[in-house]
Design a protein around this motif. Structure first.
Motif, PDB file in Angstrom:
ATOM      1  N   VAL A 103       0.857  -1.191   0.000  1.00 51.97           N
ATOM      2  CA  VAL A 103       0.000   0.000   0.000  1.00 51.97           C
ATOM      3  C   VAL A 103       0.889   1.235   0.000  1.00 51.97           C
ATOM      4  O   VAL A 103       2.032   1.199   0.460  1.00 51.97           O
ATOM      5  CB  VAL A 103      -0.953   0.057   1.219  1.00 51.97           C
ATOM      6  N   HIS A 104       0.346   2.323  -0.519  1.00 51.21           N
ATOM      7  CA  HIS A 104       1.057   3.596  -0.450  1.00 51.21           C
ATOM      8  C   HIS A 104       0.663   4.264   0.852  1.00 51.21           C
ATOM      9  O   HIS A 104      -0.490   4.600   1.070  1.00 51.21           O
ATOM     10  CB  HIS A 104       0.721   4.500  -1.639  1.00 51.21           C
ATOM     11  N   ALA A 105       1.636   4.449   1.735  1.00 46.54           N
ATOM     12  CA  ALA A 105       1.365   5.049   3.035  1.00 46.54           C
ATOM     13  C   ALA A 105       1.895   6.467   3.116  1.00 46.54           C
ATOM     14  O   ALA A 105       1.468   7.222   3.983  1.00 46.54           O
ATOM     15  CB  ALA A 105       1.992   4.202   4.138  1.00 46.54           C
ATOM     16  N   GLY A 106       2.801   6.846   2.243  1.00 52.97           N
ATOM     17  CA  GLY A 106       3.419   8.162   2.358  1.00 52.97           C
ATOM     18  C   GLY A 106       4.111   8.262   3.697  1.00 52.97           C
ATOM     19  O   GLY A 106       4.927   7.421   4.049  1.00 52.97           O
ATOM     20  N   HIS A 107       3.759   9.278   4.485  1.00 51.99           N
ATOM     21  CA  HIS A 107       4.333   9.446   5.822  1.00 51.99           C
ATOM     22  C   HIS A 107       3.329   9.087   6.912  1.00 51.99           C
ATOM     23  O   HIS A 107       3.491   9.482   8.057  1.00 51.99           O
ATOM     24  CB  HIS A 107       4.826  10.884   6.002  1.00 51.99           C
ATOM     25  N   ARG A 108       2.255   8.357   6.531  1.00 59.61           N
ATOM     26  CA  ARG A 108       1.236   7.972   7.506  1.00 59.61           C
ATOM     27  C   ARG A 108       1.612   6.685   8.226  1.00 59.61           C
ATOM     28  O   ARG A 108       2.370   5.863   7.720  1.00 59.61           O
ATOM     29  CB  ARG A 108      -0.111   7.777   6.812  1.00 59.61           C
ATOM     30  N   CYS A 109       1.042   6.500   9.405  1.00 59.10           N
ATOM     31  CA  CYS A 109       1.216   5.267  10.158  1.00 59.10           C
ATOM     32  C   CYS A 109       0.521   4.127   9.415  1.00 59.10           C
ATOM     33  O   CYS A 109      -0.417   4.354   8.642  1.00 59.10           O
ATOM     34  CB  CYS A 109       0.578   5.393  11.542  1.00 59.10           C
ATOM     35  N   VAL A 110       0.973   2.902   9.675  1.00 62.49           N
ATOM     36  CA  VAL A 110       0.334   1.722   9.103  1.00 62.49           C
ATOM     37  C   VAL A 110       0.042   0.718  10.206  1.00 62.49           C
ATOM     38  O   VAL A 110       0.693   0.713  11.257  1.00 62.49           O
ATOM     39  CB  VAL A 110       1.204   1.053   8.012  1.00 62.49           C
ATOM     40  N   TRP A 111      -0.952  -0.119   9.959  1.00 62.46           N
ATOM     41  CA  TRP A 111      -1.325  -1.197  10.876  1.00 62.46           C
ATOM     42  C   TRP A 111      -1.148  -2.488  10.096  1.00 62.46           C
ATOM     43  O   TRP A 111      -1.753  -2.673   9.042  1.00 62.46           O
ATOM     44  CB  TRP A 111      -2.776  -1.033  11.306  1.00 62.46           C
ATOM     45  N   ILE A 112      -0.324  -3.394  10.613  1.00 67.22           N
ATOM     46  CA  ILE A 112      -0.017  -4.658   9.944  1.00 67.22           C
ATOM     47  C   ILE A 112      -0.668  -5.794  10.730  1.00 67.22           C
ATOM     48  O   ILE A 112      -0.579  -5.837  11.961  1.00 67.22           O
ATOM     49  CB  ILE A 112       1.510  -4.905   9.902  1.00 67.22           C
ATOM     50  N   THR A 113      -1.295  -6.731  10.013  1.00 65.92           N
ATOM     51  CA  THR A 113      -1.842  -7.933  10.628  1.00 65.92           C
ATOM     52  C   THR A 113      -1.341  -9.149   9.865  1.00 65.92           C
ATOM     53  O   THR A 113      -1.023  -9.065   8.679  1.00 65.92           O
ATOM     54  CB  THR A 113      -3.381  -7.941  10.622  1.00 65.92           C
ATOM     55  N   GLY A 114      -1.287 -10.270  10.557  1.00 64.89           N
ATOM     56  CA  GLY A 114      -0.892 -11.514   9.915  1.00 64.89           C
ATOM     57  C   GLY A 114      -1.401 -12.692  10.708  1.00 64.89           C
ATOM     58  O   GLY A 114      -1.632 -12.586  11.919  1.00 64.89           O
ATOM     59  N   SER A 115      -1.570 -13.821  10.020  1.00 57.91           N
ATOM     60  CA  SER A 115      -1.994 -15.033  10.716  1.00 57.91           C
ATOM     61  C   SER A 115      -1.532 -16.257   9.940  1.00 57.91           C
ATOM     62  O   SER A 115      -1.391 -16.231   8.720  1.00 57.91           O
ATOM     63  CB  SER A 115      -3.511 -15.081  10.890  1.00 57.91           C
ATOM     64  N   VAL A 116      -1.271 -17.313  10.691  1.00 57.94           N
ATOM     65  CA  VAL A 116      -1.016 -18.649  10.153  1.00 57.94           C
ATOM     66  C   VAL A 116      -1.741 -19.596  11.083  1.00 57.94           C
ATOM     67  O   VAL A 116      -1.413 -19.663  12.279  1.00 57.94           O
ATOM     68  CB  VAL A 116       0.485 -18.993  10.100  1.00 57.94           C
ATOM     69  N   GLY A 117      -2.741 -20.303  10.554  1.00 56.89           N
ATOM     70  CA  GLY A 117      -3.538 -21.177  11.410  1.00 56.89           C
ATOM     71  C   GLY A 117      -4.240 -20.370  12.481  1.00 56.89           C
ATOM     72  O   GLY A 117      -4.871 -19.361  12.200  1.00 56.89           O
ATOM     73  N   ARG A 118      -4.078 -20.768  13.730  1.00 60.25           N
ATOM     74  CA  ARG A 118      -4.732 -20.056  14.845  1.00 60.25           C
ATOM     75  C   ARG A 118      -3.885 -18.937  15.424  1.00 60.25           C
ATOM     76  O   ARG A 118      -4.357 -18.168  16.244  1.00 60.25           O
ATOM     77  CB  ARG A 118      -5.099 -21.044  15.941  1.00 60.25           C
ATOM     78  N   GLY A 119      -2.625 -18.856  15.031  1.00 63.58           N
ATOM     79  CA  GLY A 119      -1.752 -17.801  15.528  1.00 63.58           C
ATOM     80  C   GLY A 119      -1.941 -16.508  14.755  1.00 63.58           C
ATOM     81  O   GLY A 119      -2.099 -16.532  13.534  1.00 63.58           O
ATOM     82  N   THR A 120      -1.953 -15.388  15.458  1.00 64.59           N
ATOM     83  CA  THR A 120      -2.139 -14.095  14.808  1.00 64.59           C
ATOM     84  C   THR A 120      -1.199 -13.048  15.405  1.00 64.59           C
ATOM     85  O   THR A 120      -0.681 -13.224  16.503  1.00 64.59           O
ATOM     86  CB  THR A 120      -3.592 -13.575  14.977  1.00 64.59           C
ATOM     87  N   VAL A 121      -1.021 -11.965  14.646  1.00 62.66           N
ATOM     88  CA  VAL A 121      -0.262 -10.825  15.128  1.00 62.66           C
ATOM     89  C   VAL A 121      -0.942  -9.561  14.614  1.00 62.66           C
ATOM     90  O   VAL A 121      -1.520  -9.551  13.525  1.00 62.66           O
ATOM     91  CB  VAL A 121       1.217 -10.874  14.682  1.00 62.66           C
TER      92      VAL A 121
END
Length: 129
Positions: free
Chosen positions: A104-122
């Motif tokens: 994504v193009h964020a420029g100088h903005r904050c970003v929120w990242i998510t990820g998951s594999v199976g039941r584990g998430t971040v």
């Protein structure tokens, strides 16, 4: 060119291809993510079942999710990137190797990242501000 020279060149070419294939298989997830995302790595978000590698380049943020233990079996994986003020861009499905890349193009903005594999998430919260 005689047949001996041709055979040597073919053998050399096969050796180079074999070596590069072995290196690709032995490379850790970080090196694999670098081939999917441009820029420099800015963050690794580790969790119980995997890791999300985050890269940034010229205002763009890219993320890829890899499982902690690679297998040939397909399993539920996802990766998402949201620039503040925009909707998240998500790649979600059943994959055997990785989810993403998502850019994504964020420029100088904050970003929120998510990820998951199976039941584990971040979930990162707002980062890279």
């Amino acid at each position: 060119m005689d047949t001996g020279a041709i055979r040597r060149r073919v053998a050399l070419g096969m050796a180079v291809l074999s070596a590069s294939g072995l290196l690709a298989l032995a490379a850790p997830g970080n090196a694999q993510a670098a081939s999917y995302c441009a820029g420099r790595k800015v963050k690794d978000l580790s969790f119980s079942t995997g890791v999300v590698h985050v890269y940034k380049h010229d205002g763009y943020v890219c993320a890829v999710t890899f499982p902690a233990k690679p297998t040939a079996a397909r399993r539920s994986m996802s990766v998402g990137v949201q620039a503040r003020g925009n909707r998240p861009v998500v790649d979600k499905g059943r994959y055997s190797h990785h989810a993403g890349p998502v850019t994504v193009h964020a420029g100088h903005r904050c970003v929120w990242i998510t990820g998951s594999v199976g039941r584990g998430t971040v979930s990162s919260g707002w980062i890279l501000c």
